[in-house]
Design a protein around this motif. Structure first.
Motif, PDB file in Angstrom:
ATOM      1  N   HIS A 136      -1.105  13.529   5.364  1.00 51.99           N
ATOM      2  CA  HIS A 136      -2.603  12.991   5.287  1.00 51.99           C
ATOM      3  C   HIS A 136      -2.530  12.015   4.373  1.00 51.99           C
ATOM      4  N   GLU A 137      -3.311  10.890   4.762  1.00 47.39           N
ATOM      5  CA  GLU A 137      -3.226   9.885   3.911  1.00 47.39           C
ATOM      6  C   GLU A 137      -4.327  10.171   2.556  1.00 47.39           C
ATOM      7  N   LYS A 194       0.410   6.969   0.654  1.00 43.52           N
ATOM      8  CA  LYS A 194       0.769   7.049   2.172  1.00 43.52           C
ATOM      9  C   LYS A 194       2.090   7.428   2.435  1.00 43.52           C
ATOM     10  N   GLU A 195       2.245   8.501   3.167  1.00 41.38           N
ATOM     11  CA  GLU A 195       3.493   9.005   3.462  1.00 41.38           C
ATOM     12  C   GLU A 195       3.447   9.547   5.055  1.00 41.38           C
ATOM     13  N   ASP A 206       0.989  -1.233  -0.060  1.00 42.35           N
ATOM     14  CA  ASP A 206      -0.072  -0.034  -0.009  1.00 42.35           C
ATOM     15  C   ASP A 206       0.758   1.210  -0.081  1.00 42.35           C
ATOM     16  N   SER A 207       1.969   1.104   0.483  1.00 43.87           N
ATOM     17  CA  SER A 207       2.950   2.242   0.640  1.00 43.87           C
ATOM     18  C   SER A 207       3.648   2.852  -0.599  1.00 43.87           C
TER      19      SER A 207
END
Length: 249
Positions: A138-139, A133-134, A45-46
């Motif tokens: 904010h995602e 995503k970081e 997901d990242s």
């Protein structure tokens, strides 16, 4: 001869954006158009990404923000600044002690890919790719409702916006094209039979081997670890790429 090597492993790269972004959102009464696409990584997901193209009908700075509250304060923003020819990430501070309501993020957060700003025929185009995503940001949800902000300036020089607003988007993610494979063929030839005197003999049909379902990462375009051998007459270039899902890949 023999030699020893210590490898420096590299992580696999995020997926690529498609050539055409299919989700179109008109903003600013049609004077600003947002083109987007979410590409989901099959391994992590990242590594999933948001691909963005903003087209403004004016020559001015353009802003795009991620804000779960819908407010500028606390938003993570991407600003295309023609004055500097840059597309960078900022935090919206609204701090009265600051000269501007935005503060550029630290260098380790300047992770945008494919960032580009162009101005042609009175229009401004800002393009970038951002990880969903970081850490510390904010995602962006690949599956669910997101609240974003937009803004355009009065000109190329950074300053107060001429117009701004908020909007929500739900994405229809697409898989990473680089890892999409066709289903293996299951067609087999008809078994051969002999027509001589009975009993007739039938050969077993050929079997199709099970498809390899592993998904190893790709090699980078440049191998950075260089080892000269044979007094320089032989050179070895290597790179180890670590899969985030399995040591066997």
């Amino acid at each position: 001869g023999e030699f020893t090597l210590d490898f420096t492993a590299t992580a696999p790269a995020p997926p690529d954006c498609p050539s055409e972004l299919t989700q179109v959102t008109p903003l600013n009464n049609g004077a600003l158009t947002l083109y987007t696409e979410v590409v989901v990584s099959p391994t992590s997901d990242s590594e999933s990404i948001l691909c963005v193209r903003l087209e403004s009908d004016s020559e001015s700075w353009v802003g795009f923000g991620i804000s779960p509250t819908g407010l500028m304060f606390g938003a993570n923003s991407i600003l295309g600044l023609p004055e500097y020819g840059s597309v960078m990430k900022f935090n919206s501070t609204l701090d009265p002690t600051k000269q501007a309501p935005f503060a550029a993020m630290e260098n380790d957060h300047q992770t945008l890919m494919n960032a580009k700003l162009t101005q042609v025929d009175g229009k401004t185009v800002v393009e970038f790719t951002k990880l969903l995503k970081e850490e510390g940001e904010h995602e962006i949800l690949a599956d669910g409702e997101n609240t974003f902000l937009w803004a355009v300036g009065t000109g190329n020089e950074p300053g107060y916006h001429a117009a701004r607003g908020e909007f929500t988007l739900e994405f229809a993610p697409v898989p990473d094209a680089a890892t999409t494979t066709e289903a293996p063929s299951t067609t087999t030839e008809a078994p051969l039979t002999t027509t001589e005197a009975p009993p007739t003999t039938t050969e077993a049909p050929p079997t199709t081997p099970a498809p390899d379902t592993r998904n190893p990462p790709d090699c980078p375009s440049e191998l950075t670890q260089v080892t000269p051998l044979n007094n320089g007459a032989l050179t070895l270039y290597t790179e180890v790429v670590v899969s985030p899902t399995s040591d066997s890949e």
